[in-house]
Motif scaffolding. Structure first.
Motif, PDB file in Angstrom:
ATOM      1  N   ALA A  10       0.911  -1.223  -0.092  1.00 12.88           N
ATOM      2  CA  ALA A  10       0.062   0.040   0.007  1.00 12.88           C
ATOM      3  C   ALA A  10       0.990   1.196  -0.053  1.00 12.88           C
ATOM      4  N   LEU A  11       1.769   1.257   0.709  1.00 11.90           N
ATOM      5  CA  LEU A  11       2.944   2.505   0.903  1.00 11.90           C
ATOM      6  C   LEU A  11       3.461   2.663  -0.743  1.00 11.90           C
ATOM      7  N   ALA A  12       3.792   1.610  -1.327  1.00 18.58           N
ATOM      8  CA  ALA A  12       4.371   1.669  -2.528  1.00 18.58           C
ATOM      9  C   ALA A  12       3.418   1.949  -3.703  1.00 18.58           C
ATOM     10  N   TYR A  13       2.046   1.811  -3.588  1.00 17.59           N
ATOM     11  CA  TYR A  13       1.304   1.669  -4.635  1.00 17.59           C
ATOM     12  C   TYR A  13       0.952   3.361  -5.092  1.00 17.59           C
ATOM     13  N   PRO A  14       0.780   4.224  -4.383  1.00 12.29           N
ATOM     14  CA  PRO A  14       0.889   5.455  -4.964  1.00 12.29           C
ATOM     15  C   PRO A  14       1.793   5.976  -5.865  1.00 12.29           C
ATOM     16  N   PHE A  15       3.118   5.603  -5.522  1.00 14.05           N
ATOM     17  CA  PHE A  15       4.397   5.920  -6.238  1.00 14.05           C
ATOM     18  C   PHE A  15       4.403   4.842  -7.532  1.00 14.05           C
ATOM     19  N   GLN A  16       3.995   4.001  -7.507  1.00 16.50           N
ATOM     20  CA  GLN A  16       3.730   2.936  -8.771  1.00 16.50           C
ATOM     21  C   GLN A  16       2.633   3.596  -9.730  1.00 16.50           C
ATOM     22  N   ASN A  17       1.725   4.491  -9.226  1.00 15.57           N
ATOM     23  CA  ASN A  17       0.710   4.942  -9.926  1.00 15.57           C
ATOM     24  C   ASN A  17       0.444   6.501  -9.896  1.00 15.57           C
ATOM     25  N   VAL A  18       1.570   7.049 -10.413  1.00 19.79           N
ATOM     26  CA  VAL A  18       1.605   8.502 -10.290  1.00 19.79           C
ATOM     27  C   VAL A  18       0.269   8.985 -10.950  1.00 19.79           C
ATOM     28  N   LYS A  19      -0.120   8.409 -11.942  1.00 18.43           N
ATOM     29  CA  LYS A  19      -1.378   8.811 -12.797  1.00 18.43           C
ATOM     30  C   LYS A  19      -2.519   8.917 -11.674  1.00 18.43           C
ATOM     31  N   LEU A  21      -2.377   9.276  -8.435  1.00 15.42           N
ATOM     32  CA  LEU A  21      -2.018  10.211  -7.687  1.00 15.42           C
ATOM     33  C   LEU A  21      -2.307  11.796  -8.003  1.00 15.42           C
ATOM     34  N   VAL A  22      -1.759  11.816  -9.216  1.00 16.21           N
ATOM     35  CA  VAL A  22      -1.836  13.167  -9.995  1.00 16.21           C
ATOM     36  C   VAL A  22      -3.495  13.368 -10.203  1.00 16.21           C
ATOM     37  N   LEU A  23      -4.364  12.287 -10.799  1.00 19.38           N
ATOM     38  CA  LEU A  23      -5.563  12.549 -10.993  1.00 19.38           C
ATOM     39  C   LEU A  23      -6.501  12.824  -9.917  1.00 19.38           C
ATOM     40  N   TYR A  24      -6.167  12.250  -8.767  1.00 17.08           N
ATOM     41  CA  TYR A  24      -6.793  12.352  -7.340  1.00 17.08           C
ATOM     42  C   TYR A  24      -6.647  13.711  -6.939  1.00 17.08           C
ATOM     43  N   LEU A  25      -5.399  14.317  -7.027  1.00 19.89           N
ATOM     44  CA  LEU A  25      -4.848  15.557  -6.750  1.00 19.89           C
ATOM     45  C   LEU A  25      -5.635  16.619  -7.616  1.00 19.89           C
ATOM     46  N   ILE A  26      -5.715  16.481  -8.714  1.00 17.23           N
ATOM     47  CA  ILE A  26      -6.620  17.432  -9.444  1.00 17.23           C
ATOM     48  C   ILE A  26      -8.166  17.508  -8.973  1.00 17.23           C
ATOM     49  N   LEU A  27      -8.568  16.128  -8.828  1.00 13.66           N
ATOM     50  CA  LEU A  27     -10.062  16.118  -8.368  1.00 13.66           C
ATOM     51  C   LEU A  27     -10.163  16.836  -7.159  1.00 13.66           C
ATOM     52  N   ALA A  28      -9.246  16.770  -6.011  1.00 13.47           N
ATOM     53  CA  ALA A  28      -9.333  17.378  -4.756  1.00 13.47           C
ATOM     54  C   ALA A  28      -9.252  18.881  -4.916  1.00 13.47           C
ATOM     55  N   LEU A  29      -8.300  19.308  -5.977  1.00 13.60           N
ATOM     56  CA  LEU A  29      -8.004  20.637  -6.200  1.00 13.60           C
ATOM     57  C   LEU A  29      -9.455  21.391  -6.539  1.00 13.60           C
ATOM     58  N   ILE A  30      -9.872  20.637  -7.542  1.00  8.78           N
ATOM     59  CA  ILE A  30     -11.257  21.049  -8.162  1.00  8.78           C
ATOM     60  C   ILE A  30     -12.301  21.236  -7.288  1.00  8.78           C
ATOM     61  N   ALA A  31     -12.364  20.137  -6.348  1.00 14.98           N
ATOM     62  CA  ALA A  31     -13.415  20.389  -5.286  1.00 14.98           C
ATOM     63  C   ALA A  31     -13.296  21.438  -4.178  1.00 14.98           C
ATOM     64  N   ASP A  91      -2.413  -1.909 -11.305  1.00 17.77           N
ATOM     65  CA  ASP A  91      -2.540  -0.738 -11.861  1.00 17.77           C
ATOM     66  C   ASP A  91      -3.464   0.140 -11.199  1.00 17.77           C
ATOM     67  N   SER A  92      -3.850   1.207 -11.747  1.00 19.15           N
ATOM     68  CA  SER A  92      -5.121   2.128 -11.043  1.00 19.15           C
ATOM     69  C   SER A  92      -6.240   2.116 -12.114  1.00 19.15           C
ATOM     70  N   PRO A  93      -7.521   2.525 -11.151  1.00 22.94           N
ATOM     71  CA  PRO A  93      -8.659   2.535 -12.064  1.00 22.94           C
ATOM     72  C   PRO A  93      -8.716   3.993 -12.824  1.00 22.94           C
ATOM     73  N   GLY A  94      -9.541   4.178 -13.921  1.00 19.38           N
ATOM     74  CA  GLY A  94      -9.803   5.327 -14.485  1.00 19.38           C
ATOM     75  C   GLY A  94     -10.946   6.020 -14.053  1.00 19.38           C
ATOM     76  N   ILE A  95     -11.397   6.979 -14.683  1.00 19.76           N
ATOM     77  CA  ILE A  95     -12.759   7.674 -14.299  1.00 19.76           C
ATOM     78  C   ILE A  95     -13.838   7.068 -15.034  1.00 19.76           C
ATOM     79  N   ASP A  96     -14.855   6.791 -14.122  1.00 20.47           N
ATOM     80  CA  ASP A  96     -16.207   6.178 -14.732  1.00 20.47           C
ATOM     81  C   ASP A  96     -17.116   6.854 -13.752  1.00 20.47           C
ATOM     82  N   MET A  97     -17.461   8.313 -14.508  1.00 20.70           N
ATOM     83  CA  MET A  97     -18.248   9.140 -13.565  1.00 20.70           C
ATOM     84  C   MET A  97     -19.598   8.557 -13.075  1.00 20.70           C
ATOM     85  N   GLY A  98     -20.371   8.153 -14.002  1.00 18.32           N
ATOM     86  CA  GLY A  98     -21.498   7.747 -13.742  1.00 18.32           C
ATOM     87  C   GLY A  98     -21.708   6.514 -12.615  1.00 18.32           C
ATOM     88  N   ARG A  99     -20.710   5.451 -12.798  1.00 10.90           N
ATOM     89  CA  ARG A  99     -20.701   4.186 -11.654  1.00 10.90           C
ATOM     90  C   ARG A  99     -20.185   4.766 -10.650  1.00 10.90           C
TER      91      ARG A  99
END
Length: 237
Positions: A10-19, A21-31, A91-99
């Motif tokens: 779990a500690l390594a997962y965010p570093f292995q999935n920078v996409k 990490l960045v996507l979540y950060l962008i969503l949090a910033l937008i919110a 790997d990391s999930p993508g955006i699936d807004m409706g679901r």
């Protein structure tokens, strides 16, 4: 998986999935930006009159709606991180807004149900039993239902099915299946890691407030990904 393996993965997962990490950060910033705009809108409505007040109020209301949707999207994305952990995907999930928004709404329903039950039981018992006895029973009930809610979140992430998550008996059974000691062990380590991150950010804040704010934003997103990954791996056993 052992507790050590779960935490290290779990500690390594965010570093292995920078996409992610960045996507979540962008969503949090937008919110955060939308939430701030909504507050400004309501403040403007309070200090204005007539058409201006209505316009500001409308802007604030739209901001709240968008904020809630983005928040639910973030929560739904987190559930998918849990699901990937259950499936032990790297790997990391993508955006699936409706679901993802739909699943986040289901998660709110699940949380309300799992915590309102012990409240109701405690209230009823309080009508007949002594306060000290009710307090002990209430503590036990809240611990059991909190862990059951933890399992229900995993069941929802795994199946996308509200019914599966609300199967309270099965969720409680999952506690013993996963292991009470293992759940508490992982939870304790997660809390310790959160405290360490908080201390580091607090120390940085004394040196540079702007830098500390940036680090806090990144660290918060990192922790959410780390936590959800750990939850999924824990349930995968």
């Amino acid at each position: 998986m052992s507790i050590g393996s779960i935490i290290s993965d779990a500690l390594a997962y965010p570093f292995q999935n920078v996409k992610a990490l960045v996507l979540y950060l962008i969503l949090a910033l937008i919110a955060a930006l939308i939430g701030g705009s909504a507050i400004i809108g309501f403040i403007g409505a309070y200090h204005s009159t007539g058409f201006s007040s209505a316009a500001f109020a409308g802007m604030g209301l739209i901001g709240v709606i968008i904020f809630v949707l983005v928040y639910f999207l973030i929560e739904g994305y987190g559930l998918d991180v849990v699901k990937y952990g259950i499936e032990r995907r790297s790997d990391s999930p993508g955006i699936d807004m409706g679901r993802q928004i739909s699943n986040a709404i289901k998660l709110v329903v699940v949380t309300i149900v799992y915590f309102i039950i012990p409240v109701i039981i405690t209230f009823v018992l309080g009508l007949f039993l002594r306060n000290w006895l009710v307090s002990i029973i209430a503590l036990i009930l809240f611990i059991v239902f909190a862990l059951a809610n933890f399992m229900a979140k995993c069941r929802l992430a795994k199946t996308d099915d509200l019914g599966a998550a609300l199967a309270i008996g099965e969720a409680i059974g999952d506690i013993s299946r996963v292991g009470f000691v293992k759940i508490l062990g992982v939870a304790a380590i997660v809390v310790i890691i959160l405290l360490i991150i908080s201390i580091i950010v607090a120390l940085l804040n004394k040196l540079n407030t702007t830098l500390a704010s940036i680090i806090l934003a990144i660290a918060s997103v990192y922790f959410v990904l780390f936590y959800n990954r750990a939850v999924g791996l824990l349930y995968s056993d």
